[in-house]
Motif scaffolding. Sequence first.
Motif, PDB file in Angstrom:
ATOM      1  N   VAL A 141      74.766 104.568  46.032  1.00 40.72           N
ATOM      2  CA  VAL A 141      75.974 104.471  44.991  1.00 40.72           C
ATOM      3  C   VAL A 141      75.713 103.736  43.970  1.00 40.72           C
ATOM      4  O   VAL A 141      76.344 103.959  42.776  1.00 40.72           O
ATOM      5  CB  VAL A 141      77.328 103.981  46.057  1.00 40.72           C
ATOM      6  N   THR A 142      75.000 102.672  43.914  1.00 41.11           N
ATOM      7  CA  THR A 142      74.596 101.656  42.925  1.00 41.11           C
ATOM      8  C   THR A 142      74.028 102.376  41.583  1.00 41.11           C
ATOM      9  O   THR A 142      74.531 102.400  40.753  1.00 41.11           O
ATOM     10  CB  THR A 142      73.819 100.624  43.198  1.00 41.11           C
ATOM     11  N   ARG A 149      76.285 105.175  40.055  1.00 45.46           N
ATOM     12  CA  ARG A 149      77.485 104.864  39.102  1.00 45.46           C
ATOM     13  C   ARG A 149      77.062 105.057  37.643  1.00 45.46           C
ATOM     14  O   ARG A 149      78.040 105.244  36.950  1.00 45.46           O
ATOM     15  CB  ARG A 149      77.712 103.150  39.213  1.00 45.46           C
ATOM     16  N   HIS A 181      79.224 106.922  53.017  1.00 49.45           N
ATOM     17  CA  HIS A 181      77.561 106.856  52.436  1.00 49.45           C
ATOM     18  C   HIS A 181      76.757 107.761  53.127  1.00 49.45           C
ATOM     19  O   HIS A 181      76.703 107.770  54.492  1.00 49.45           O
ATOM     20  CB  HIS A 181      77.099 105.403  52.206  1.00 49.45           C
ATOM     21  N   GLN A 197      78.871 108.066  36.399  1.00 43.18           N
ATOM     22  CA  GLN A 197      80.088 108.286  36.451  1.00 43.18           C
ATOM     23  C   GLN A 197      80.706 107.976  35.086  1.00 43.18           C
ATOM     24  O   GLN A 197      80.466 107.122  34.089  1.00 43.18           O
ATOM     25  CB  GLN A 197      80.741 107.274  37.530  1.00 43.18           C
ATOM     26  N   CYS A 205      79.606 109.671  47.576  1.00 43.43           N
ATOM     27  CA  CYS A 205      79.370 108.191  47.165  1.00 43.43           C
ATOM     28  C   CYS A 205      78.185 108.178  46.350  1.00 43.43           C
ATOM     29  O   CYS A 205      78.156 107.279  45.548  1.00 43.43           O
ATOM     30  CB  CYS A 205      79.536 107.299  48.348  1.00 43.43           C
ATOM     31  N   CYS A 236      84.169 104.208  47.616  1.00 42.14           N
ATOM     32  CA  CYS A 236      82.945 104.100  47.671  1.00 42.14           C
ATOM     33  C   CYS A 236      82.327 102.646  47.441  1.00 42.14           C
ATOM     34  O   CYS A 236      81.244 102.240  47.995  1.00 42.14           O
ATOM     35  CB  CYS A 236      82.226 105.107  46.638  1.00 42.14           C
ATOM     36  N   ARG A 237      82.861 102.096  46.412  1.00 43.39           N
ATOM     37  CA  ARG A 237      82.519 100.728  45.915  1.00 43.39           C
ATOM     38  C   ARG A 237      82.811  99.694  46.910  1.00 43.39           C
ATOM     39  O   ARG A 237      81.904  98.626  47.190  1.00 43.39           O
ATOM     40  CB  ARG A 237      83.266 100.440  44.438  1.00 43.39           C
ATOM     41  N   ASN A 238      84.067 100.002  47.590  1.00 41.63           N
ATOM     42  CA  ASN A 238      84.388  98.670  48.414  1.00 41.63           C
ATOM     43  C   ASN A 238      83.610  98.649  49.677  1.00 41.63           C
ATOM     44  O   ASN A 238      83.662  97.713  50.445  1.00 41.63           O
ATOM     45  CB  ASN A 238      86.018  98.398  48.588  1.00 41.63           C
ATOM     46  N   ARG A 240      85.932 106.879  43.995  1.00 38.20           N
ATOM     47  CA  ARG A 240      85.150 105.644  43.316  1.00 38.20           C
ATOM     48  C   ARG A 240      85.422 104.206  43.998  1.00 38.20           C
ATOM     49  O   ARG A 240      84.576 103.429  44.338  1.00 38.20           O
ATOM     50  CB  ARG A 240      85.076 105.424  41.879  1.00 38.20           C
ATOM     51  N   SER A 241      86.685 103.969  44.158  1.00 33.53           N
ATOM     52  CA  SER A 241      87.272 102.744  44.921  1.00 33.53           C
ATOM     53  C   SER A 241      86.856 102.735  46.259  1.00 33.53           C
ATOM     54  O   SER A 241      86.259 101.536  46.635  1.00 33.53           O
ATOM     55  CB  SER A 241      88.837 102.689  44.699  1.00 33.53           C
ATOM     56  N   ASN A 250      83.095 106.079  32.576  1.00 38.22           N
ATOM     57  CA  ASN A 250      83.461 104.371  32.711  1.00 38.22           C
ATOM     58  C   ASN A 250      84.643 104.433  31.577  1.00 38.22           C
ATOM     59  O   ASN A 250      84.582 105.095  30.515  1.00 38.22           O
ATOM     60  CB  ASN A 250      82.157 103.796  32.335  1.00 38.22           C
TER      61      ASN A 250
END
Length: 356
Positions: free
Chosen positions: A53-54, A57, A101, A60, A273, A91-93, A88-89, A62
Amino acid sequence: MHHRWLLLLACFWVLFMLLVASKFIALTMRSPEGYGIRQGSLTVLPELEKMTVTEARKFQINGQPTADTLKNMTFIDVIQKERQELLRSICRNGSQGNRSHSAISKFVLDRIFVSDKHKILFCQTPKVGNTQWKKVLIVLNGAFSSIEDIPENVVHDHDKNGLPRLSSYSMADVRERLNSYFKFLIVRDPFERLISAYKDKFVHNPRFEPWYKHNIAPVIIRKYRKDRSEIRGGLQFQDFVRYLGDPNHRFMDLQFGDHIIHWVTYVELCAPCEINYNVIGHHETLEEDAPYILREAGIEKLVSYPAIPPGITKYNQSKVEYYFSKVSKRDIKRLYDRFEGDFKLFGYKEPTFLFR
């Protein structure tokens, strides 16, 4: 004068946010009636396993929309933005862990169909109307001139339908397509999708897919039926749920091979993700989402999505509650634990019968 313009802009922003909020409230208040594998021991493509996911990003969208962009956004644009932001929220948290994932493995790339001519990638999520989307891509790729000309037995025959899978490309070509092509997938209430898979594969059991009834069902029954003396009646929904909710289901999944695509999670199928999909369609709103996808992909003048029979996309809460009324609370909870990522990522509410 400068302050007056700032005040006008602030008023416009407040009005827009009120509009978005009212739309969101209308959606969340709507009655439900209104409406890949993380591989473990399976083969994972080494170059793609690192695309987490990093790294994803950077593909994505922005930044906040400008005032001009906001003025041109339609209701469905707003809905799509909300779906993307929610995804995205979550996936990020990282709160869902491996329930949200999944490595971009060969299993995932096998699910993604390609139209190079129109630069489109479609991730197949069975039991949400994917046959019709495959027909759309078959026509776009030139194998047939119209959807009506495609024989039903050809749609899923990958030697005849002219649909390449993303797994058939080199690593460099895979990355290039994931970076630049229009990508979409369709989802559906996760539990209703499981009921559809169970009915289609183990109750109706099409003649051309005998292995579900004769090879897969007996294995599940032997391992998961509580009353081992009761072997009549074929696979029961309760047996199916126990298998899916078993934390040790992966050994059996390996035994069943690709047939599991009809009931594994969206996370396991499409790695949402890790891959930045441009559009997330919902089966429950397919009447609006299908034309939107065609338009966003730039193909609305080339092909049409097949007519949708009335009521076929409507969420059937009574049906879901009927099937799960036969299942123990413990088994439902274990099933939900496995599919929680699908519920959270795509905005589906937790089943109310979890709390009764």
